[in-house]
Write a protein that holds these residues in place. Structure first.
Motif, PDB file in Angstrom:
ATOM      1  N   ASP A   1     -28.350 -52.225   2.414  1.00 32.64           N
ATOM      2  CA  ASP A   1     -27.240 -53.066   2.957  1.00 32.64           C
ATOM      3  C   ASP A   1     -27.886 -54.194   3.408  1.00 32.64           C
ATOM      4  N   GLN A   2     -29.114 -54.304   4.106  1.00 30.32           N
ATOM      5  CA  GLN A   2     -29.844 -55.260   4.540  1.00 30.32           C
ATOM      6  C   GLN A   2     -30.692 -55.979   3.541  1.00 30.32           C
TER       7      GLN A   2
ATOM      8  N   SER B   1     -27.314 -47.049   0.797  1.00 35.06           N
ATOM      9  CA  SER B   1     -26.653 -46.946  -0.746  1.00 35.06           C
ATOM     10  C   SER B   1     -27.672 -46.935  -1.816  1.00 35.06           C
TER      11      SER B   1
ATOM     12  N   LYS C   1     -23.401 -56.238   0.685  1.00 40.23           N
ATOM     13  CA  LYS C   1     -22.380 -55.993  -0.669  1.00 40.23           C
ATOM     14  C   LYS C   1     -21.921 -56.897  -1.354  1.00 40.23           C
TER      15      LYS C   1
ATOM     16  N   ASP D   1     -32.283 -50.430   5.345  1.00 38.70           N
ATOM     17  CA  ASP D   1     -31.290 -49.982   4.519  1.00 38.70           C
ATOM     18  C   ASP D   1     -31.214 -50.918   3.220  1.00 38.70           C
TER      19      ASP D   1
END
Lengths: 220, 470
Positions: free
Chosen positions: A22-23, A90, A27, A20
């Protein structure tokens, strides 16, 4: 946007599905107001043992030598091999910027998440979809796999091997080949947009209820 | 005619097709926040372009704002980089003359809470924002999608989105949700059934008696997480519930314009013989409260269940995924969910920070205390207006008496871009929407639940079936 025609580079294997965004770029690094400076923080939580903060330099970090991208074999990797649903989560376009600044110009996977796939084309990162068998075969050739990608002929060729054909939407291909600006392309249709908007004001006037409101009328 | 709701909204907003075969979709409303807009505004400046229609845009800072010390405004943002983003949004809105509910405005809040409560979000609109949970607004039968920063710039400059039409996916929810089972539980169960890529390439329409019986806030919770099943947008058809919610809101039409609007809005449903490319049916009556155990929203189980056993996975790739998730979360195979103790509890986020969510949590917290093993339990209302209403209803007092922290509006601990975050290894019961590794903080362990279940976890110190408590 930098045009993409042909490209050659070492391939690195990221053998995880559902990676994802986020990886791809955690953030804390989204706080930048710039489009640059994200390369050092690509896959930050996996590349380093310590939690990173914006503005740190590489020698302040504790490198995780167990992570594949930190292996000596993949130091100059420019092509990323991945698994299903790469880039889910995201919508942060920073994920694509991080990939490009790290040095990847191509990512190959059996499937991509929608928003990430879209964001890639807007920035000159080429996402290539191949079937599961081809993906497995590419993974098996690492380390030591170097690939040449020819966008015009839609082929990717392992060094010393046979070309593998891939599909790509014709328009996206042309836009990448020419490094075309998306907005300029749309403004060719400015008259159509204006005409539509005029009709829209008649049929759906409530959409335009906030007309005339701006920064200084916020106090109402 | 056999058009779906998605087909209708698409048809009514399609300007033309570009030479490349993508459609130009007119965008009625763009919501902006401080994280994904700076580079878009800079792009406009660099190309000497102006926004196409200023009033189509509405901005508010939410990701980076602190949830304490709000009275100090921007000066209260101690993280210098976060402060720069919020001041940059301010400067961009001022320079381009775009309406903003700034950090000191009572109307400020999480962008997907603010749009609907202000009546800026209206049925049948096309709505975009540089945030994947824009799907939330689909509860109003508006086509609402998350976009990247380049597309934020494109919409600012051309008032359109260049896109190919997606396919139609029907999620049919039969029966009614039982007492104690919330909209959040329903959507977690749906994602568990579909998987995180189950609806990729589709727009989901949520249909059936359970959806029709749901309030607008419940529908927003469900649509909010459509993206977690891979769909960029989720939709619910218009009915009386929709119109009752919209009527009277600050930017909602009135008088004759209201009559004209609602006549059109009542057509916003799929035709009886509408064609869907794919579908799934869920039996709402069979659901129990859900808890996510792993590192993806699809890794959910009922409160009466347990973490899975990788040995029982159908493929090696799945087994690997389960092993990695169990290891990251510090759980063992077959560990009962009720076994999991919480370090922190977070009630908030664009998924569940509206007044009904706070009422549900307060009903559980009333007369009880946060358990001694829970280091921190916080409630973060979705906007200044929600905060004021919760205080007027006495909910804030209930939370404070029980030992919860009562905060100011913002995205808060959903994604740890501000001061609210987990320490490595901590388990958190969160009413947010993502449990990816590190989401709430490096090494943090997120469990997604409904507001009532989060409150139950807070007062008992571990995951508990909330139906046994109230």
């Amino acid at each position: 946007m930098k045009a993409f025609t042909t490209f050659e580079g070492v391939a690195a294997p990221l053998d995880r599905a559902n990676v994802d965004t986020d990886q791809i770029i955690p953030k804390q690094f989204l706080k930048s107001i710039r489009r640059t400076g994200f390369g050092d923080n690509l896959f930050d939580a996996w590349r380093y043992h310590d939690e990173g903060a914006p503005g740190q330099t590489l020698n302040e970090r504790q490198i995780n030598h167990e992570f594949v991208l930190n292996f000596p074999d993949y130091q100059d990797a420019k092509v990323l091999l991945a698994r299903d649903n790469f880039g889910c989560g995201s919508s942060r376009e920073h994920a694509v910027w991080a990939m490009l600044e790290y040095g990847f110009r191509v990512v190959i996977a059996p499937s991509f998440a929608d928003i990430f796939y879209n964001n890639s084309f807007k920035n000159g990162l080429l996402p290539i979809v191949v079937d599961a068998e081809t993906m497995d075969a590419l993974f098996e050739r690492t380390p030591g796999l170097s690939l040449e990608v020819d966008l015009a002929s839609q082929t990717l060729t392992p060094h010393g091997g046979q070309p593998i054909a891939f599909d790509i939407d014709e328009h996206r291909k042309q836009a990448l080949l020419q490094g075309l600006d998306d907005i300029g392309e749309t403004l060719v249709y400015a008259d159509d947009i204006r005409e539509f908007e005029q009709r829209h004001r008649q049929t759906m006037p409530w959409v335009f209820a906030r007309d005339g409101r701006g920064y200084n009328t916020a106090a109402d | 005619m056999n058009n779906t709701l998605y087909d209708k909204i698409w048809r009514d907003h399609c300007v033309t097709e570009r030479a490349d075969g993508t459609s130009l979709l007119y965008i009625d409303l763009q919501l902006l926040h401080e994280v994904t807009s700076p580079q878009a505004f800079d792009g406009l400046r660099l190309a000497s372009r102006n926004p196409w229609r200023l009033s189509a845009n509405l901005a508010t800072p939410d990701h980076n704002v602190p949830t304490t010390g709000r009275a100090s405004g921007i000066d209260g943002i101690t993280d210098l980089i976060a402060r720069e983003q919020v001041t940059t949004l301010d400067a961009n809105c001022r320079d381009f003359d775009i309406e903003q509910f700034d950090i000191l405005d009572t109307r400020q809040g999480i962008v997907h809470v603010v749009g609907p409560e202000q009546g800026a979000t209206l049925p049948g609109m096309t709505i975009v924002c540089g945030d994947s949970h824009t799907s939330t607004h689909g509860a109003f039968a508006s086509l609402a999608q998350g976009i990247g920063t380049s597309e934020v710039e494109h919409v600012l400059a051309t008032q359109t989105l260049a896109q190919r039409k997606a396919k139609n996916f029907a999620v049919n929810v039969d029966g009614l949700l039982p007492e104690g089972v919330a909209p959040k539980d329903l959507v977690l169960a749906i994602i568990g059934a579909l998987g995180t890529a189950g609806a990729t390439g589709h727009t989901i329409e949520f249909r059936g008696p359970a959806i029709e019986a749901m309030s607008m806030e419940g529908r927003m919770t469900v649509c909010n997480m459509a993206i977690e099943a891979g769909a960029r947008a989720g939709l619910v058809a218009v009915d009386d519930t929709t119109l009752d919610y919209v009527r009277g809101r600050p930017f909602a039409p009135t008088g004759e314009r209201w009559e004209q609007a609602q006549a059109y809005w009542r057509t916003l449903h799929s035709d009886p013989d509408a064609h869907f490319d794919n579908s799934i049916t869920i039996d709402a009556a069979a659901l129990v409260p859900q808890v996510s155990w792993g590192t993806s929203p699809e890794m959910v189980v009922g409160i009466d269940g347990a973490a899975p056993n990788p040995e029982q996975a159908s493929t090696e790739q799945q087994a690997q995924g389960i092993r990695q998730a169990l290891a990251y979360m510090g759980l063992s195979a077959n560990q009962p969910i009720t076994d999991i103790k919480l370090d922190r509890v977070f009630i908030g986020s664009c998924t569940n920070a509206r007044i009904e969510d706070l009422r549900a949590a307060a009903a559980v917290a009333r007369g009880r205390k946060v358990a001694s093993n829970v280091k921190q339990a916080m409630v973060v209302p979705g906007s200044g207006l929600v905060k004021a209403q919760a205080e007027a209803e006495g909910l804030a007092d209930v939370f404070i008496a029980a030992g919860f922290e009562w905060r100011d509006p913002g995205c808060s601990m959903c994604l740890a871009m501000n001061a609210d975050r987990l320490q490595p290894g901590e388990h958190c019961a969160a009413t947010s929407n993502r449990n990816f590794e590190g989401r709430q903080g490096h090494g943090g362990r997120t469990h997604l639940v409904s507001p009532a279940m989060a409150a139950a976890a807070a007062v008992t110190g571990h995951f508990t079936d909330v139906r046994a408590l109230v």
